[in-house]
Design a protein around this motif. Sequence first.
Motif, PDB file in Angstrom:
ATOM      1  N   VAL A  40     -71.907 -27.465  41.086  1.00 14.79           N
ATOM      2  CA  VAL A  40     -72.204 -28.589  41.975  1.00 14.79           C
ATOM      3  C   VAL A  40     -70.964 -28.965  42.776  1.00 14.79           C
ATOM      4  CG1 VAL A  40     -74.008 -29.553  40.512  1.00 14.79           C
ATOM      5  CG2 VAL A  40     -71.672 -30.263  40.166  1.00 14.79           C
ATOM      6  N   GLY A  41     -71.199 -29.711  43.848  1.00 13.53           N
ATOM      7  CA  GLY A  41     -70.118 -30.291  44.643  1.00 13.53           C
ATOM      8  C   GLY A  41     -69.199 -29.278  45.292  1.00 13.53           C
ATOM      9  N   GLU A  42     -67.912 -29.520  45.165  1.00 12.26           N
ATOM     10  CA  GLU A  42     -66.889 -28.654  45.764  1.00 12.26           C
ATOM     11  C   GLU A  42     -66.925 -27.254  45.172  1.00 12.26           C
ATOM     12  OE1 GLU A  42     -63.879 -27.669  48.402  1.00 12.26           O
ATOM     13  OE2 GLU A  42     -65.091 -29.476  48.335  1.00 12.26           O
ATOM     14  N   ALA A  43     -67.251 -27.157  43.905  1.00  7.48           N
ATOM     15  CA  ALA A  43     -67.349 -25.834  43.268  1.00  7.48           C
ATOM     16  C   ALA A  43     -68.484 -25.015  43.887  1.00  7.48           C
ATOM     17  CB  ALA A  43     -67.569 -25.992  41.771  1.00  7.48           C
ATOM     18  N   LYS A  44     -69.558 -25.676  44.329  1.00  5.36           N
ATOM     19  CA  LYS A  44     -70.658 -24.973  44.992  1.00  5.36           C
ATOM     20  C   LYS A  44     -70.181 -24.382  46.313  1.00  5.36           C
ATOM     21  CE  LYS A  44     -75.038 -25.796  47.293  1.00  5.36           C
ATOM     22  NZ  LYS A  44     -76.025 -26.785  47.691  1.00  5.36           N
ATOM     23  N   ARG A  45     -69.419 -25.146  47.061  1.00  5.77           N
ATOM     24  CA  ARG A  45     -68.898 -24.641  48.330  1.00  5.77           C
ATOM     25  C   ARG A  45     -68.019 -23.424  48.110  1.00  5.77           C
ATOM     26  NH1 ARG A  45     -64.760 -24.481  51.479  1.00  5.77           N
ATOM     27  NH2 ARG A  45     -63.388 -25.629  50.112  1.00  5.77           N
ATOM     28  N   GLU A  46     -67.194 -23.471  47.082  1.00  2.00           N
ATOM     29  CA  GLU A  46     -66.340 -22.323  46.758  1.00  2.00           C
ATOM     30  C   GLU A  46     -67.163 -21.131  46.293  1.00  2.00           C
ATOM     31  OE1 GLU A  46     -62.935 -21.889  46.917  1.00  2.00           O
ATOM     32  OE2 GLU A  46     -62.889 -23.784  48.030  1.00  2.00           O
ATOM     33  N   ALA A  47     -68.178 -21.385  45.462  1.00  2.00           N
ATOM     34  CA  ALA A  47     -68.994 -20.294  44.928  1.00  2.00           C
ATOM     35  C   ALA A  47     -69.803 -19.597  46.010  1.00  2.00           C
ATOM     36  CB  ALA A  47     -69.933 -20.824  43.846  1.00  2.00           C
ATOM     37  N   LEU A  48     -70.214 -20.343  47.034  1.00  2.85           N
ATOM     38  CA  LEU A  48     -70.987 -19.752  48.120  1.00  2.85           C
ATOM     39  C   LEU A  48     -70.119 -19.321  49.293  1.00  2.85           C
ATOM     40  CD1 LEU A  48     -74.022 -22.182  48.110  1.00  2.85           C
ATOM     41  CD2 LEU A  48     -73.981 -19.802  47.371  1.00  2.85           C
ATOM     42  N   GLY A  49     -68.832 -19.598  49.213  1.00  3.74           N
ATOM     43  CA  GLY A  49     -67.932 -19.246  50.303  1.00  3.74           C
ATOM     44  C   GLY A  49     -66.943 -18.177  49.903  1.00  3.74           C
ATOM     45  N   PRO A  50     -65.690 -18.557  49.677  1.00  4.51           N
ATOM     46  CA  PRO A  50     -64.643 -17.572  49.419  1.00  4.51           C
ATOM     47  C   PRO A  50     -64.834 -16.756  48.141  1.00  4.51           C
ATOM     48  CG  PRO A  50     -63.700 -19.773  49.731  1.00  4.51           C
ATOM     49  CD  PRO A  50     -65.173 -19.909  49.747  1.00  4.51           C
ATOM     50  N   GLN A  51     -65.468 -17.312  47.128  1.00  2.00           N
ATOM     51  CA  GLN A  51     -65.620 -16.593  45.860  1.00  2.00           C
ATOM     52  C   GLN A  51     -66.874 -15.733  45.793  1.00  2.00           C
ATOM     53  OE1 GLN A  51     -65.566 -19.569  42.830  1.00  2.00           O
ATOM     54  NE2 GLN A  51     -63.446 -20.160  43.220  1.00  2.00           N
ATOM     55  N   LEU A  52     -67.728 -15.779  46.804  1.00  8.05           N
ATOM     56  CA  LEU A  52     -69.009 -15.080  46.759  1.00  8.05           C
ATOM     57  C   LEU A  52     -68.825 -13.572  46.872  1.00  8.05           C
ATOM     58  CD1 LEU A  52     -72.088 -15.461  46.652  1.00  8.05           C
ATOM     59  CD2 LEU A  52     -72.056 -15.411  49.141  1.00  8.05           C
ATOM     60  N   ASP A  53     -69.398 -12.850  45.923  1.00  7.34           N
ATOM     61  CA  ASP A  53     -69.398 -11.393  45.947  1.00  7.34           C
ATOM     62  C   ASP A  53     -70.488 -10.931  46.915  1.00  7.34           C
ATOM     63  OD1 ASP A  53     -69.857  -8.640  45.367  1.00  7.34           O
ATOM     64  OD2 ASP A  53     -68.979  -8.921  43.388  1.00  7.34           O
ATOM     65  N   PRO A  54     -70.204  -9.982  47.823  1.00  8.96           N
ATOM     66  CA  PRO A  54     -71.214  -9.529  48.776  1.00  8.96           C
ATOM     67  C   PRO A  54     -72.441  -8.890  48.122  1.00  8.96           C
ATOM     68  CG  PRO A  54     -69.048  -8.729  49.406  1.00  8.96           C
ATOM     69  CD  PRO A  54     -68.906  -9.378  48.074  1.00  8.96           C
ATOM     70  N   GLU A  55     -72.312  -8.421  46.898  1.00 12.34           N
ATOM     71  CA  GLU A  55     -73.435  -7.789  46.212  1.00 12.34           C
ATOM     72  C   GLU A  55     -74.243  -8.767  45.368  1.00 12.34           C
ATOM     73  OE1 GLU A  55     -71.705  -4.554  44.054  1.00 12.34           O
ATOM     74  OE2 GLU A  55     -71.846  -3.226  45.784  1.00 12.34           O
ATOM     75  N   ALA A  56     -73.879 -10.022  45.368  1.00  8.71           N
ATOM     76  CA  ALA A  56     -74.596 -11.025  44.574  1.00  8.71           C
ATOM     77  C   ALA A  56     -75.970 -11.309  45.181  1.00  8.71           C
ATOM     78  CB  ALA A  56     -73.790 -12.315  44.508  1.00  8.71           C
ATOM     79  N   PHE A  57     -76.911 -11.666  44.325  1.00  2.00           N
ATOM     80  CA  PHE A  57     -78.244 -12.079  44.757  1.00  2.00           C
ATOM     81  C   PHE A  57     -78.197 -13.583  44.966  1.00  2.00           C
ATOM     82  CE2 PHE A  57     -82.461 -13.752  43.615  1.00  2.00           C
ATOM     83  CZ  PHE A  57     -83.223 -13.105  44.567  1.00  2.00           C
ATOM     84  N   VAL A  58     -78.458 -14.034  46.188  1.00  2.00           N
ATOM     85  CA  VAL A  58     -78.319 -15.446  46.525  1.00  2.00           C
ATOM     86  C   VAL A  58     -79.626 -15.977  47.110  1.00  2.00           C
ATOM     87  CG1 VAL A  58     -77.069 -17.138  47.917  1.00  2.00           C
ATOM     88  CG2 VAL A  58     -75.870 -15.152  47.007  1.00  2.00           C
ATOM     89  N   VAL A  59     -80.131 -17.043  46.522  1.00  2.00           N
ATOM     90  CA  VAL A  59     -81.248 -17.803  47.084  1.00  2.00           C
ATOM     91  C   VAL A  59     -80.736 -19.227  47.217  1.00  2.00           C
ATOM     92  CG1 VAL A  59     -83.604 -18.617  46.761  1.00  2.00           C
ATOM     93  CG2 VAL A  59     -82.985 -16.316  46.042  1.00  2.00           C
ATOM     94  N   HIS A  60     -80.223 -19.523  48.404  1.00  5.46           N
ATOM     95  CA  HIS A  60     -79.613 -20.835  48.643  1.00  5.46           C
ATOM     96  C   HIS A  60     -80.465 -21.614  49.625  1.00  5.46           C
ATOM     97  CE1 HIS A  60     -76.678 -23.502  50.815  1.00  5.46           C
ATOM     98  NE2 HIS A  60     -76.653 -23.938  49.584  1.00  5.46           N
ATOM     99  N   ARG A  61     -80.820 -22.814  49.233  1.00  7.68           N
ATOM    100  CA  ARG A  61     -81.522 -23.745  50.109  1.00  7.68           C
ATOM    101  C   ARG A  61     -80.595 -24.934  50.302  1.00  7.68           C
ATOM    102  NH1 ARG A  61     -86.549 -24.004  46.361  1.00  7.68           N
ATOM    103  NH2 ARG A  61     -84.820 -23.988  44.935  1.00  7.68           N
ATOM    104  N   PRO A  62     -80.086 -25.139  51.509  1.00  8.67           N
ATOM    105  CA  PRO A  62     -79.078 -26.183  51.719  1.00  8.67           C
ATOM    106  C   PRO A  62     -79.541 -27.591  51.368  1.00  8.67           C
ATOM    107  CG  PRO A  62     -79.343 -24.836  53.689  1.00  8.67           C
ATOM    108  CD  PRO A  62     -80.368 -24.390  52.720  1.00  8.67           C
ATOM    109  N   TRP A  63     -80.818 -27.873  51.427  1.00  9.41           N
ATOM    110  CA  TRP A  63     -81.313 -29.216  51.133  1.00  9.41           C
ATOM    111  C   TRP A  63     -81.448 -29.467  49.635  1.00  9.41           C
ATOM    112  CZ3 TRP A  63     -83.948 -25.365  53.579  1.00  9.41           C
ATOM    113  CH2 TRP A  63     -85.014 -24.810  52.908  1.00  9.41           C
ATOM    114  N   VAL A  64     -81.208 -28.437  48.809  1.00  8.61           N
ATOM    115  CA  VAL A  64     -81.225 -28.583  47.356  1.00  8.61           C
ATOM    116  C   VAL A  64     -79.770 -28.617  46.903  1.00  8.61           C
ATOM    117  CG1 VAL A  64     -81.919 -27.541  45.180  1.00  8.61           C
ATOM    118  CG2 VAL A  64     -83.422 -27.391  47.151  1.00  8.61           C
ATOM    119  N   GLY A  65     -79.368 -29.657  46.211  1.00  3.11           N
ATOM    120  CA  GLY A  65     -77.964 -29.864  45.857  1.00  3.11           C
ATOM    121  C   GLY A  65     -77.320 -28.797  44.991  1.00  3.11           C
TER     122      GLY A  65
END
Length: 118
Positions: A61-86
């Motif tokens: 959650v929070g700042e850690a979410k921004r990091e997890a979806l930004g600089p730390q995100l592996d290009p091979e990861a499976f991501v289902v991100h909905r911005p309106w869901v916290g």
Amino acid sequence: MGYPGVRAWLPYVLLVPLAVAALLWLGRVRVEVRGTGGERELRVGQAHLPVSFMGRVDAVVGEAKREALGPQLDPEAFVVHRPWVGPVVRIEVLDPDDPTPYWVVSTRHPERLIAALR
């Protein structure tokens, strides 16, 4: 100059709710845990991952979410991100045949999802 009366506002009354309904329908993704006993699996949309191939599961959650979806995100990861869901849940994949290192899934109730996976 436009048309006076009903012809001026009727398209808005019909098309705006239709557009909102279409966006809501296109943006829905079901996140659920199916099965019983040792044959349970996590289903996110059409994708599924057996619980037996899951490693560490964390709520982000929070700042850690921004990091997890930004600089730390592996290009091979499976991501289902909905911005309106916290919050998101990060799930490590232990399957040696799967090139996906982890899943990142948006959910409104991360604690309930983590409890269902345990």
